[in-house]
Write a protein that holds these residues in place. Structure first.
Motif, PDB file in Angstrom:
ATOM      1  N   THR A 194      -1.902  14.970  -5.237  1.00  0.00           N
ATOM      2  CA  THR A 194      -0.572  14.631  -4.716  1.00  0.00           C
ATOM      3  C   THR A 194       0.306  15.863  -4.522  1.00  0.00           C
ATOM      4  O   THR A 194       1.372  15.782  -3.927  1.00  0.00           O
ATOM      5  N   ALA A 214      -0.193  10.347   0.608  1.00  0.00           N
ATOM      6  CA  ALA A 214       0.546   9.090   0.776  1.00  0.00           C
ATOM      7  C   ALA A 214      -0.219   8.124   1.683  1.00  0.00           C
ATOM      8  O   ALA A 214      -0.306   6.924   1.392  1.00  0.00           O
ATOM      9  N   ILE A 217      -3.293   6.688  -0.095  1.00  0.00           N
ATOM     10  CA  ILE A 217      -2.874   5.647  -1.055  1.00  0.00           C
ATOM     11  C   ILE A 217      -2.494   4.363  -0.309  1.00  0.00           C
ATOM     12  O   ILE A 217      -2.881   3.260  -0.705  1.00  0.00           O
ATOM     13  N   ALA A 218      -1.783   4.527   0.809  1.00  0.00           N
ATOM     14  CA  ALA A 218      -1.355   3.350   1.580  1.00  0.00           C
ATOM     15  C   ALA A 218      -2.552   2.604   2.174  1.00  0.00           C
ATOM     16  O   ALA A 218      -2.488   1.394   2.412  1.00  0.00           O
ATOM     17  N   TYR A 220      -5.370   2.025   0.757  1.00  0.00           N
ATOM     18  CA  TYR A 220      -6.197   1.344  -0.261  1.00  0.00           C
ATOM     19  C   TYR A 220      -6.331  -0.124   0.134  1.00  0.00           C
ATOM     20  O   TYR A 220      -5.341  -0.805   0.383  1.00  0.00           O
ATOM     21  N   LYS A 223      -5.223  -5.295  -3.269  1.00  0.00           N
ATOM     22  CA  LYS A 223      -4.092  -5.243  -4.195  1.00  0.00           C
ATOM     23  C   LYS A 223      -4.620  -4.751  -5.531  1.00  0.00           C
ATOM     24  O   LYS A 223      -5.640  -5.236  -6.015  1.00  0.00           O
ATOM     25  N   GLU A 268       1.323  -5.567 -10.496  1.00  0.00           N
ATOM     26  CA  GLU A 268       0.801  -4.907  -9.302  1.00  0.00           C
ATOM     27  C   GLU A 268       1.307  -3.473  -9.270  1.00  0.00           C
ATOM     28  O   GLU A 268       2.480  -3.210  -9.512  1.00  0.00           O
ATOM     29  N   ILE A 269       0.387  -2.539  -8.989  1.00  0.00           N
ATOM     30  CA  ILE A 269       0.765  -1.119  -9.007  1.00  0.00           C
ATOM     31  C   ILE A 269       0.282  -0.416  -7.747  1.00  0.00           C
ATOM     32  O   ILE A 269      -0.577  -0.912  -7.028  1.00  0.00           O
ATOM     33  N   GLN A 270       0.858   0.769  -7.540  1.00  0.00           N
ATOM     34  CA  GLN A 270       0.399   1.607  -6.441  1.00  0.00           C
ATOM     35  C   GLN A 270      -0.839   2.373  -6.924  1.00  0.00           C
ATOM     36  O   GLN A 270      -0.829   2.903  -8.031  1.00  0.00           O
ATOM     37  N   THR A 272      -3.569   5.293  -7.553  1.00  0.00           N
ATOM     38  CA  THR A 272      -3.539   6.751  -7.634  1.00  0.00           C
ATOM     39  C   THR A 272      -4.670   7.265  -6.732  1.00  0.00           C
ATOM     40  O   THR A 272      -5.498   6.490  -6.259  1.00  0.00           O
ATOM     41  N   CYS A 276      -8.357   5.621  -5.344  1.00  0.00           N
ATOM     42  CA  CYS A 276      -8.848   5.702  -3.958  1.00  0.00           C
ATOM     43  C   CYS A 276     -10.222   6.358  -3.915  1.00  0.00           C
ATOM     44  O   CYS A 276     -11.105   5.930  -3.175  1.00  0.00           O
TER      45      CYS A 276
END
Lengths: 282, 245
Positions: A194, A214, A217-218, A220, A223, A268-270, A272, A276
């Motif tokens: 990152t 970014a 990650i987007a 992925y 969920k 729910e998380i973003q 890392t 990915c």
């Protein structure tokens, strides 16, 4: 600034690089992220004209890595993964040597290395072989920079380095970037991804993806949920609703085939970059 | 039962105190994480506990033996896996197992069946005749761990065992560690991956030769009001005043 087209390289039975293509823009901090054996070092050695590819072309700053290798070497800085300064020369002698090899002086480009070099300057009369890991790293970076290269190649500069020193090293790289130097850096640490403008995820000689952290990650595909890792491992792994589950410290990171398990306390998380990477390894 | 005891363990090199009076105990079957920044004194402390370096002051017991006066007995009762795995690249997979089994003094008639059992367990039976230099890093890692624990030591010391491997291999390796601990083996491990600190029962963090924190990961997070172990580590390691040398 760096242009790689269909590069392949094999060693005996091992295909180290399989038809790699990628472009790095001027002034970019570009990360090549992957475990040992991914092909990172092979790629760097080809780009620095130290190794010939089996096929494909590569150019750095407009110079072909095979045809224009002499001029190329003037314009790049290279910090190999293995410490390769002269152990029997002092800190200052090493720096002086590298400046002389490139027909310049320490004074001429001192502004470029000042932030880094002043941290080891108190030890300038110490032999390089007697320095700690962190100080060797700073000296190697100073030596790679002393001729003011247009492009800097750093091969796993933070491997085996503790988390605090790793962070400091990346702060140094961000500063160098503001000087307009293009930086290609490889690392096995996913959390460093990152800190790059763009990254390539690499495994078994192939690029899994190239994009900004970014965007990766987007992209992925599922969920992703986390849950505190208090339950027995088997209970989580054998739940039929679960598609993937991996431990991340004190949490499980989970994806589900369809519905989530309603009795679990999920958030729910973003993802890392490590999530990915694991997803793309399948 | 305590498998490792350190009482004011100290190591000085000239006027430099690398390890400064550290005290702690590790229980049988515990996974103990030994963290610290580069230069904090981890390797020196670990070398003393393995009987490879004599303490300047203080005392230590490992597997019931004094690390200073019974160093050879300590060595016989522990397993050690280094960062570089220290396998012989030019020997075959099975030859590496055979060699280290002999070094660790495993009874001759037990070596053969145990070798087969071990290779089967780590899915390397088909690769028994492959030279170690030709197998992937992840395989070397599990082979190295199996070799370090081949003689059923009470304690295994793992020095940054997961450096450089991919995220899946890293997690599979921790499954092996946890399985060994569930079987009653004590695990003493160093790592630079802070997520791995969470997989330890207890964690100590060394700063400038001293142990500045020692507790379960959960309690450490609470104590330092930190979101994760990475944040705990940063808070502590930033306090370091020792100039790296």
């Amino acid at each position: 600034m760096i242009s790689i087209k269909n590069i392949s390289k094999h060693y005996k039975t091992v295909e180290a690089l399989k038809n790699i293509s990628l472009e790095v823009n001027e002034g970019e901090l570009f990360g090549i992220i992957g475990p040992d054996g991914a092909g990172k070092t092979t790629l760097f050695r080809i780009l620095t004209s130290l190794l010939l590819a089996d096929s494909g072309q590569a150019a750095v700053d407009g110079l072909d890595v095979v045809r224009d290798y002499k001029e190329l070497r003037r314009r790049i800085g290279y910090m190999p993964g293995r410490f390769s300064l002269y152990q029997d020369l002092t800190v200052e002698e090493n720096l002086h040597f590298f400046a002389a090899v490139f027909n310049t002086t320490i004074e001429e480009n001192y502004y470029l290395i000042e932030d880094i070099y002043k941290q080891i300057e108190p030890f300038k009369t110490r032999r390089a072989g007697k320095l700690s890991g962190g100080m060797k790293q700073k000296l190697a970076l100073s030596c790679a920079l002393i001729h003011k290269p247009r492009v800097l190649f750093l091969d796993e500069p933070t491997t085996g380095v503790d988390p605090v020193s790793r962070k400091e090293f990346w702060e140094m790289l961000r500063k160098l970037k503001t000087q307009g130097i293009t930086i290609a850096v490889s690392t096995p640490y996913m959390d460093e991804a990152t800190l790059c403008d763009r990254i390539a995820l690499m495994q078994h000689g192939e690029l899994l993806t190239i994009d900004t952290p970014a965007n990766i990650i987007a992209a992925y595909p599922k969920k992703l949920y986390r849950m505190e890792a208090t339950m027995k491992k088997e209970e989580v792994k054998t739940n039929p609703k679960v598609e993937t589950c991996f431990l991340f410290g004190e949490y499980w990171h989970l994806t589900f085939k369809n519905d989530i398990e309603p009795t679990w306390k999920l958030k729910e998380i973003q993802p890392t970059i490590e999530d990915c990477f694991v997803e793309k390894m399948k | 039962m305590k498998d490792i005891t350190a009482k004011n363990l100290t190591k000085r090199f000239g006027d430099f105190t690398a390890v400064d009076s550290i005290s702690f105990e590790v229980e049988r079957g515990e996974i103990f994480g030994f963290l610290g920044a580069n230069g904090a004194g981890k390797t020196t402390a670990m070398r003393m506990l393995c009987g490879l370096s004599q303490p300047t002051a203080g005392e230590g017991y490992v597997a019931g033996f004094n690390i200073d006066t019974e160093a050879e007995k300590v060595k016989a009762h522990i397993g050690y896996m280094s960062q570089k795995f220290s396998l012989y690249e030019d020997l075959r997979v099975w030859e590496n197992v055979r060699l280290f089994a002999g070094i660790y003094g495993v009874r001759k008639d037990l070596i053969k069946p145990k070798t087969e059992e071990t290779l089967a367990k780590i899915d390397l039976t088909a690769e028994r005749n492959t030279l170690v230099k030709e197998i992937p890093l992840g395989w070397k890692q599990k082979l190295s761990f199996s070799i370090a624990t081949f003689h059923n030591p009470n304690i295994v010391f793992l020095d940054e065992p997961t450096g450089g491997v991919d995220p899946l291999t890293r997690r599979r390796f921790w499954d092996m560690i946890q399985e060994a601990a569930e079987g009653g083996m004590t695990v003493f491990v160093t790592t630079h991956y802070m997520d791995e600190a969470e997989y330890c029962n207890r964690v100590s963090i060394m700063v400038d030769g001293k142990i500045e924190a020692l507790d379960t990961p959960r309690n450490l997070r609470k104590q330092f009001a930190a979101e994760n172990m990475d944040a705990v580590f940063h808070q502590l390691a930033r306090k370091a005043t020792r100039i790296e040398n």
